[in-house]
Design a protein around this motif. Structure first.
Motif, short mmCIF file in Angstrom:
data_model
loop_
_atom_site.label_atom_id
_atom_site.label_comp_id
_atom_site.label_asym_id
_atom_site.label_seq_id
_atom_site.Cartn_x
_atom_site.Cartn_y
_atom_site.Cartn_z
N GLN A 20 41.33 32.83 41.73
CA GLN A 20 41.51 34.20 41.82
C GLN A 20 42.35 34.41 42.95
O GLN A 20 43.34 35.41 42.65
CB GLN A 20 40.23 34.82 41.61
N TRP A 21 42.08 33.89 44.00
CA TRP A 21 42.69 34.49 45.55
C TRP A 21 44.26 33.86 45.27
O TRP A 21 45.10 34.74 45.63
CB TRP A 21 41.99 33.75 46.58
N ASP B 28 46.22 33.35 42.76
CA ASP B 28 46.79 34.06 41.75
C ASP B 28 47.21 35.43 42.20
O ASP B 28 48.18 35.85 41.87
CB ASP B 28 46.05 34.28 40.46
N ASP B 29 46.24 36.04 43.15
CA ASP B 29 46.54 37.43 43.75
C ASP B 29 47.62 37.28 44.48
O ASP B 29 48.46 38.10 44.66
CB ASP B 29 45.25 37.89 44.18
N THR C 106 48.40 41.13 53.13
CA THR C 106 48.30 40.79 51.70
C THR C 106 46.95 39.57 51.59
O THR C 106 46.30 39.71 50.92
CB THR C 106 49.60 40.17 51.28
N ALA D 294 43.52 40.27 49.49
CA ALA D 294 43.38 39.16 48.39
C ALA D 294 41.99 38.31 48.74
O ALA D 294 41.37 38.33 47.66
CB ALA D 294 44.71 38.21 48.23
N ARG E 264 39.18 40.94 47.72
CA ARG E 264 38.85 41.11 46.27
C ARG E 264 38.42 39.71 45.69
O ARG E 264 37.64 39.89 44.81
CB ARG E 264 40.52 41.15 45.72
N ALA E 265 38.73 38.55 46.25
CA ALA E 265 38.26 37.46 45.62
C ALA E 265 36.55 37.32 45.86
O ALA E 265 35.86 36.60 45.17
CB ALA E 265 38.78 36.28 46.18
#
Length: 219
Positions: free
Chosen positions: A79-80, A82-83, A99, A103, A106-107
């Motif tokens: 996920q990290w 891809d973000d 950034t 990220a 969020r992960a």
């Protein structure tokens, strides 16, 4: 004014590939729950039976019982990455440092019940690792692979030279690992003030402070 190049499209995985990935992740969830509950005493046969698959199927996907947890541990990493691989573009895009931090937060911020449960299982796994060197080796292998995958992502975001990019990847990846390990060692909830998302913010800032290359981004 020239237009930005369109990102290359990634082929959608086939139905067989998606089913295989779903089966692997289901086995990984089962293995994580059992390791968290019983530690190294868990056997591959017990994991297979609890996951509802034959032992032969288990070994088709995983070489050892410890390898079975890798897909679960890698979910947040994917996920990290891809973000980061699809950042905001244009003159208002934030610097690479910001950034990375966004990220990472969020992960490590669970968005739903399955993500909260995955963090809970990861905590159990990390607590079981001192008694199982093979399980700890899987954890470090997942993070080594994520660091290697992060290098080309950061290279596309910054004008830094290759050694600086590698240092940035190592620092960011270590921040993620340390944040999760520190959180797992305590009893704070997943979304609390000492949760993994807050811890990774502090770790990321501390470990990347000496990398001025992250203050901008590739023009």
């Amino acid at each position: 004014m020239p237009t930005a190049p369109r990102p290359a499209t990634t082929a959608r995985p086939s139905l067989t590939e998606r089913r295989k990935a779903e089966t692997q992740l289901e086995i990984a969830r089962t293995a994580a729950a059992l390791f968290a509950e019983r530690g190294a005493a868990v056997t591959a046969d017990e994991i297979a039976r609890a996951a509802g698959v034959a032992l032969r199927t288990f070994y088709r996907y995983f070489r050892t019982k410890e390898d079975a947890v890798a897909p679960l541990l890698a979910v947040g990493v994917r996920q990290w990455l891809d973000d980061l691989a699809a950042p905001a573009a244009g003159p208002d895009a934030p610097p690479v440092r910001e950034t990375l931090e966004r990220a990472a937060r969020r992960a490590l911020t669970p968005a739903d019940a399955p993500e909260t449960e995955a963090l809970h299982w990861t905590r159990g796994l990390l607590r079981a690792m001192p008694g199982d060197p093979a399980l700890r080796a899987v954890w470090h292998r997942v993070h080594h692979d994520s660091e290697e995958a992060l290098v080309p992502v950061l290279a596309r975001l910054t004008d830094a030279d290759p050694p600086a990019v590698r240092l940035a990847a190592a620092a960011a990846n270590t921040a993620m690992r340390v944040a999760v390990e520190e959180w797992a060692a305590g009893d704070e909830p997943e979304d609390g003030p000492r949760g993994p998302a807050e811890l990774v913010t502090h770790a990321m800032r501390a470990l990347t402070a000496g990398l001025p290359e992250l203050d901008g981004r590739k023009g």
